[in-house]
Design a protein around this motif. Structure first.
Motif, PDB file in Angstrom:
ATOM      1  N   ASP A 429       0.830  -1.204   0.174  1.00  4.15           N
ATOM      2  CA  ASP A 429       0.005   0.108   0.138  1.00  4.15           C
ATOM      3  C   ASP A 429       0.875   1.244   0.088  1.00  4.15           C
ATOM      4  O   ASP A 429       0.603   2.258  -0.598  1.00  4.15           O
ATOM      5  CB  ASP A 429      -0.899   0.054   1.060  1.00  4.15           C
ATOM      6  N   ARG A 433       0.592   4.020  -2.998  1.00  2.00           N
ATOM      7  CA  ARG A 433       0.139   5.455  -2.722  1.00  2.00           C
ATOM      8  C   ARG A 433       1.363   6.646  -3.270  1.00  2.00           C
ATOM      9  O   ARG A 433       0.908   7.713  -3.765  1.00  2.00           O
ATOM     10  CB  ARG A 433      -0.162   5.680  -1.130  1.00  2.00           C
ATOM     11  N   HIS A 468      -7.290   4.924  -0.871  1.00  2.00           N
ATOM     12  CA  HIS A 468      -5.891   5.764  -0.228  1.00  2.00           C
ATOM     13  C   HIS A 468      -6.490   7.193   0.597  1.00  2.00           C
ATOM     14  O   HIS A 468      -5.604   7.975   1.056  1.00  2.00           O
ATOM     15  CB  HIS A 468      -4.799   6.023  -1.081  1.00  2.00           C
TER      16      HIS A 468
END
Length: 478
Positions: A429, A433, A468
């Motif tokens: 993640d 992002r 996100h």
């Protein structure tokens, strides 16, 4: 197997010409009578033909009245077999005579006599020469009595030593035995080790003055010298080492196994003892009241004691239900955390703020931080653990803390708090992002251009932006 030792063979004189001619009966009788204490002339069948007694004491036992009796009838039952064997060997060709002990019954007790039987006149007569063994038996009896007396004295000595050793060990007053020549401690009782905070046996061999404050060591040595010179030396007050307070010292000289020794008694001043107990009580009260959980475990991680905070965090009803239980029943993931903590303790002596979990008795799990230290107790090793509940602190933290980590350092800090699978998901993640933010910045927040740069469809980019939390779905789309 050891072979039996054969009796020495009798040999004749080397020069036959030196021997006298035929002996007269009186000469032969005198010689035979002088050889032994008692001498029997026997028939081949063992009948006593004549007796010569060299000592009047044997005659008092009735030896002289046995003429005409069978020799075997004058001995005790257990000696009759020996008599038969000696008579048979005496008439046997080539047999070497040997000494055998025979017992004769008497009113005052058996009379032991050692006999040797030889043949005379080509076996027509036998001669049995005997030696009184009562003197040797009496000597053996004295030796046995002396040995038994020594054993009794040794047993009494051991019993006395055991009593004094027990008194020395259980005495509440610290006592030292010091070598007067070397000033080294030869013995110290448990009370002395406890007073000086030393492990059992740790004081043995040390210089006695080292237990005192450096400023009072010369005074202690001078006091021991005065005790060696006189018996009425008054006690002296000296300061113990490591700020343990002052104590009254009294000593006495004694000797053991030609060695001069000093018996030194240490009496701590009442204020020092009271302060020590008061500080111990205060420390126990502080540990019991502290908000962080504390637990003391032995080398096998069995719980010895714990404070109220540990009882509360484990959701147990009382300390009695915890004592003796395994610490691993509550602390850490099975087979992982405790083994790592104990390994660090054995290598470094302490650990600090290790992330782990604590399982309550109701099946709940709480995130915790563990600090631990090795706590020697005499000859055994114990471990002290402080446990801090960090679940509330983690829940109250801003949402940014649970967002994707912003650096590799933040990722490594997750080790011990999360599983490897969760850490890998967090790192994926993070990379996703960072790439989306870089693409939006490069395209001046143009979503269509950013999706093209990233190789994504516009719908996929919108989905990731929403996941996100990177702005609304339409801003900057043109």
């Amino acid at each position: 197997m050891n072979k039996p030792i054969a009796p020495p063979r009798m040999t004749g004189f080397a020069h036959s010409e030196t021997m006298p001619g035929p002996l007269s009966p009186s000469s032969a009788s005198s010689i035979l009578a002088a050889v032994g204490d008692v001498t029997f002339i026997l028939s081949p069948a063992g009948k006593i033909l004549d007796i010569a007694v060299a000592q009047g004491e044997l005659a008092s036992h009735g030896f002289a009245s046995w003429v005409g009796s069978d020799w075997v009838d004058t001995v005790t039952p257990e000696s009759r077999g020996k008599v038969a064997e000696m008579l048979a060997d005496a008439v046997k060709d080539g047999a070497t005579p040997r000494w055998r002990q025979i017992n004769h019954p008497a009113a005052g007790g058996d009379v032991p006599v050692r006999y040797m039987v030889m043949a005379l006149d080509e076996g027509s007569r036998l001669v049995a020469v005997g030696r009184d063994m009562r003197g040797a038996a009496m000597m053996q009896q004295r030796l046995l009595q002396t040995q038994q007396s020594l054993e009794r004295d040794y047993i009494r000595l051991r019993q006395a030593e055991t009593r004094y050793r027990l008194l020395f060990e259980i005495a509440s007053e610290p006592v030292l035995i010091i070598d007067a020549a070397t000033r080294r401690i030869r013995e110290a009782n448990p009370a002395a080790h406890h007073m000086l905070d030393a492990d059992d046996g740790a004081l043995i061999g040390d210089q006695a003055q080292t237990i005192f404050d450096p400023r009072d060591r010369d005074a202690f040595v001078a006091y021991l010298g005065a005790v060696e010179a006189a018996d009425d030396v008054a006690p002296v007050t000296l300061r113990l080492n490591n700020a343990r307070g002052a104590a009254d010292i009294s000593a006495r000289l004694f000797r053991q196994a030609r060695t001069a020794l000093l018996l030194v008694r240490i009496t701590a001043e009442q204020d020092t003892v009271a302060d020590h107990h008061r500080h111990d009580a205060t420390l126990r009260d502080v540990v019991e009241r502290m908000p962080d959980a504390f637990v003391l475990a032995d080398a096998d991680l069995n719980i010895l004691t714990a404070n109220a905070a540990f009882i509360e965090i484990t959701q147990m009803p009382s300390i009695d239900r915890i004592k003796g239980a395994r610490l691993g029943s509550w602390l850490g993931r099975p087979g992982i955390d405790l083994e790592l903590i104990i390994g660090q303790l054995r290598e470094h002596g302490s650990v600090r703020n290790v992330a782990s979990i604590l399982r309550g008795s109701a099946g709940t799990e709480e995130e915790i931080e563990v600090s631990a230290v090795v706590a020697p107790m005499g000859s055994t090793t114990c471990y002290g653990f402080t446990i801090r509940n960090v679940a509330r602190r983690l829940r109250d933290a801003p949402a940014l803390v649970r967002d994707a980590p912003r650096s590799v350092e933040q990722l490594t800090e997750l080790v011990g708090r999360m599983s490897l699978k969760e850490i890998v998901r967090e790192s994926t993640d993070l990379i996703e992002r960072l790439c989306i933010e870089a693409a939006l910045e490069y395209t001046s927040d143009n979503r269509a251009s950013a999706a093209e740069i990233l190789g994504l469809s516009r719908q996929s980019l919108y989905s990731k932006l929403h996941r996100h939390g990177l702005g609304n779905l339409v801003a900057g789309d043109q």
